[in-house]
Design a protein around this motif. Sequence first.
Motif, PDB file in Angstrom:
ATOM      1  N   GLU A 185       0.838  -1.201   0.000  1.00  0.00           N
ATOM      2  CA  GLU A 185       0.000   0.000   0.000  1.00  0.00           C
ATOM      3  C   GLU A 185       0.877   1.257   0.000  1.00  0.00           C
ATOM      4  O   GLU A 185       0.623   2.218  -0.728  1.00  0.00           O
ATOM      5  N   GLY A 186       1.939   1.249   0.802  1.00  0.00           N
ATOM      6  CA  GLY A 186       2.879   2.368   0.822  1.00  0.00           C
ATOM      7  C   GLY A 186       3.575   2.546  -0.511  1.00  0.00           C
ATOM      8  O   GLY A 186       3.741   3.672  -1.002  1.00  0.00           O
ATOM      9  N   TYR A 187       3.975   1.441  -1.117  1.00  0.00           N
ATOM     10  CA  TYR A 187       4.637   1.505  -2.424  1.00  0.00           C
ATOM     11  C   TYR A 187       3.694   2.097  -3.470  1.00  0.00           C
ATOM     12  O   TYR A 187       4.084   2.969  -4.258  1.00  0.00           O
ATOM     13  N   ASN A 188       2.447   1.651  -3.468  1.00  0.00           N
ATOM     14  CA  ASN A 188       1.475   2.195  -4.422  1.00  0.00           C
ATOM     15  C   ASN A 188       1.251   3.686  -4.193  1.00  0.00           C
ATOM     16  O   ASN A 188       1.062   4.445  -5.149  1.00  0.00           O
ATOM     17  N   PHE A 189       1.291   4.109  -2.934  1.00  0.00           N
ATOM     18  CA  PHE A 189       1.194   5.532  -2.610  1.00  0.00           C
ATOM     19  C   PHE A 189       2.362   6.288  -3.242  1.00  0.00           C
ATOM     20  O   PHE A 189       2.187   7.350  -3.848  1.00  0.00           O
ATOM     21  N   ILE A 190       3.572   5.750  -3.122  1.00  0.00           N
ATOM     22  CA  ILE A 190       4.762   6.373  -3.715  1.00  0.00           C
ATOM     23  C   ILE A 190       4.591   6.493  -5.230  1.00  0.00           C
ATOM     24  O   ILE A 190       4.897   7.533  -5.819  1.00  0.00           O
ATOM     25  N   LEU A 191       4.107   5.435  -5.864  1.00  0.00           N
ATOM     26  CA  LEU A 191       3.906   5.478  -7.319  1.00  0.00           C
ATOM     27  C   LEU A 191       2.942   6.597  -7.697  1.00  0.00           C
ATOM     28  O   LEU A 191       3.154   7.305  -8.695  1.00  0.00           O
ATOM     29  N   ASP A 192       1.897   6.781  -6.903  1.00  0.00           N
ATOM     30  CA  ASP A 192       0.945   7.861  -7.153  1.00  0.00           C
ATOM     31  C   ASP A 192       1.605   9.229  -6.953  1.00  0.00           C
ATOM     32  O   ASP A 192       1.381  10.151  -7.743  1.00  0.00           O
ATOM     33  N   VAL A 193       2.423   9.357  -5.907  1.00  0.00           N
ATOM     34  CA  VAL A 193       3.113  10.622  -5.631  1.00  0.00           C
ATOM     35  C   VAL A 193       4.006  11.010  -6.803  1.00  0.00           C
ATOM     36  O   VAL A 193       4.010  12.163  -7.229  1.00  0.00           O
ATOM     37  N   LYS A 222       3.834   9.823  -9.960  1.00  0.00           N
ATOM     38  CA  LYS A 222       3.022   9.992 -11.175  1.00  0.00           C
ATOM     39  C   LYS A 222       2.333  11.360 -11.195  1.00  0.00           C
ATOM     40  O   LYS A 222       2.299  12.035 -12.222  1.00  0.00           O
ATOM     41  N   GLU A 223       1.805  11.771 -10.056  1.00  0.00           N
ATOM     42  CA  GLU A 223       1.060  13.029  -9.963  1.00  0.00           C
ATOM     43  C   GLU A 223       1.937  14.214  -9.547  1.00  0.00           C
ATOM     44  O   GLU A 223       1.429  15.321  -9.383  1.00  0.00           O
ATOM     45  N   ASN A 224       3.232  13.960  -9.331  1.00  0.00           N
ATOM     46  CA  ASN A 224       4.196  15.006  -8.946  1.00  0.00           C
ATOM     47  C   ASN A 224       3.667  15.818  -7.754  1.00  0.00           C
ATOM     48  O   ASN A 224       3.584  17.040  -7.804  1.00  0.00           O
ATOM     49  N   LYS A 225       3.335  15.126  -6.665  1.00  0.00           N
ATOM     50  CA  LYS A 225       2.646  15.734  -5.526  1.00  0.00           C
ATOM     51  C   LYS A 225       3.548  16.493  -4.556  1.00  0.00           C
ATOM     52  O   LYS A 225       3.054  17.161  -3.664  1.00  0.00           O
ATOM     53  N   CYS A 226       4.862  16.357  -4.693  1.00  0.00           N
ATOM     54  CA  CYS A 226       5.764  17.052  -3.769  1.00  0.00           C
ATOM     55  C   CYS A 226       7.064  17.388  -4.485  1.00  0.00           C
ATOM     56  O   CYS A 226       7.323  16.898  -5.577  1.00  0.00           O
ATOM     57  N   ASP A 227       7.870  18.215  -3.827  1.00  0.00           N
ATOM     58  CA  ASP A 227       9.176  18.587  -4.371  1.00  0.00           C
ATOM     59  C   ASP A 227      10.286  17.670  -3.870  1.00  0.00           C
ATOM     60  O   ASP A 227      11.267  17.429  -4.560  1.00  0.00           O
ATOM     61  N   VAL A 228      10.120  17.199  -2.625  1.00  0.00           N
ATOM     62  CA  VAL A 228      11.098  16.310  -1.998  1.00  0.00           C
ATOM     63  C   VAL A 228      10.338  15.104  -1.473  1.00  0.00           C
ATOM     64  O   VAL A 228       9.378  15.245  -0.709  1.00  0.00           O
ATOM     65  N   LEU A 229      10.767  13.914  -1.885  1.00  0.00           N
ATOM     66  CA  LEU A 229      10.163  12.674  -1.419  1.00  0.00           C
ATOM     67  C   LEU A 229      11.208  11.881  -0.654  1.00  0.00           C
ATOM     68  O   LEU A 229      12.241  11.509  -1.214  1.00  0.00           O
ATOM     69  N   ILE A 230      10.940  11.660   0.629  1.00  0.00           N
ATOM     70  CA  ILE A 230      11.837  10.879   1.487  1.00  0.00           C
ATOM     71  C   ILE A 230      11.204   9.516   1.685  1.00  0.00           C
ATOM     72  O   ILE A 230      10.049   9.415   2.119  1.00  0.00           O
ATOM     73  N   ILE A 231      11.955   8.463   1.383  1.00  0.00           N
ATOM     74  CA  ILE A 231      11.473   7.096   1.608  1.00  0.00           C
ATOM     75  C   ILE A 231      12.397   6.484   2.656  1.00  0.00           C
ATOM     76  O   ILE A 231      13.496   6.027   2.359  1.00  0.00           O
ATOM     77  N   GLU A 234      14.169  -3.920  -8.313  1.00  0.00           N
ATOM     78  CA  GLU A 234      13.577  -3.369  -9.531  1.00  0.00           C
ATOM     79  C   GLU A 234      12.453  -2.382  -9.206  1.00  0.00           C
ATOM     80  O   GLU A 234      12.302  -1.362  -9.893  1.00  0.00           O
ATOM     81  N   GLU A 235      11.686  -2.654  -8.175  1.00  0.00           N
ATOM     82  CA  GLU A 235      10.610  -1.738  -7.795  1.00  0.00           C
ATOM     83  C   GLU A 235      11.167  -0.398  -7.297  1.00  0.00           C
ATOM     84  O   GLU A 235      10.604   0.659  -7.580  1.00  0.00           O
ATOM     85  N   VAL A 236      12.275  -0.454  -6.568  1.00  0.00           N
ATOM     86  CA  VAL A 236      12.875   0.789  -6.069  1.00  0.00           C
ATOM     87  C   VAL A 236      13.577   1.533  -7.206  1.00  0.00           C
ATOM     88  O   VAL A 236      13.473   2.759  -7.296  1.00  0.00           O
ATOM     89  N   THR A 237      14.255   0.826  -8.088  1.00  0.00           N
ATOM     90  CA  THR A 237      14.878   1.524  -9.218  1.00  0.00           C
ATOM     91  C   THR A 237      13.810   2.111 -10.140  1.00  0.00           C
ATOM     92  O   THR A 237      14.045   3.139 -10.776  1.00  0.00           O
ATOM     93  N   TYR A 238      12.638   1.504 -10.188  1.00  0.00           N
ATOM     94  CA  TYR A 238      11.529   2.079 -10.962  1.00  0.00           C
ATOM     95  C   TYR A 238      11.163   3.464 -10.418  1.00  0.00           C
ATOM     96  O   TYR A 238      10.920   4.392 -11.192  1.00  0.00           O
ATOM     97  N   ILE A 239      11.133   3.590  -9.093  1.00  0.00           N
ATOM     98  CA  ILE A 239      10.847   4.894  -8.475  1.00  0.00           C
ATOM     99  C   ILE A 239      11.891   5.916  -8.912  1.00  0.00           C
ATOM    100  O   ILE A 239      11.557   7.027  -9.324  1.00  0.00           O
TER     101      ILE A 239
END
Length: 181
Positions: free
Chosen positions: A92-100, A102-111, A126-131
């Motif tokens: 669920e968290g990963y899918n949230f990141i993908l949405d962030v 895709k929608e360019n919701k922030c300037d800085v994303l900390i994971i 591969e999932e993290v390199t996709y991000i």
Amino acid sequence: MISLKLEKGLVQIYTGEGKGKTTAAIGQGIRAYGNGLKVYMLQFLKGGKTGELKTIDELGDNFKIFRFEKPKDFTWNLTDEEKEELRLEIREGYNFILDVIKENKCDVLIIDEVMAVLSNKFLSVEEVTYIIDNKPETMELILTGRNVPKEILEKSNLVTEMKCIKHYFSEGVPAREGIEY
């Protein structure tokens, strides 16, 4: 508040055996926030109360921490059923990141603690390199955790390793509220 936009977002990593990876990431987030950037922080494998939650919550909508996991014990103490529940929460968290991204919701994303998620095989490299490969050009990405895979190191622009020289845990001092959490 100042409204700054990044021309080019880079990839930062805070790693190593020493204390301070999350603290460094939050510090970078506070600096970005103070300059008018919108910061999102997703914390993996951290369900308990920590001091930064209250502080950052008081900053408002330009710095937000997101958690998708219910409080749990350390992963090595979990039953198979609890691990499966955790796997779904991480997804669920990963899918949230993908949405962030895709929608360019922030300037800085900390994971935060994404490397521990990889080590525990809740997500793949591969999932993290996709991000990394798909983040918006102007979004800064900050990743934390120990044992960074080579593929992620190669895609990063800055890697800081926290090295423990001496730690009071070895003297029997437990984690302290207000300092470690």
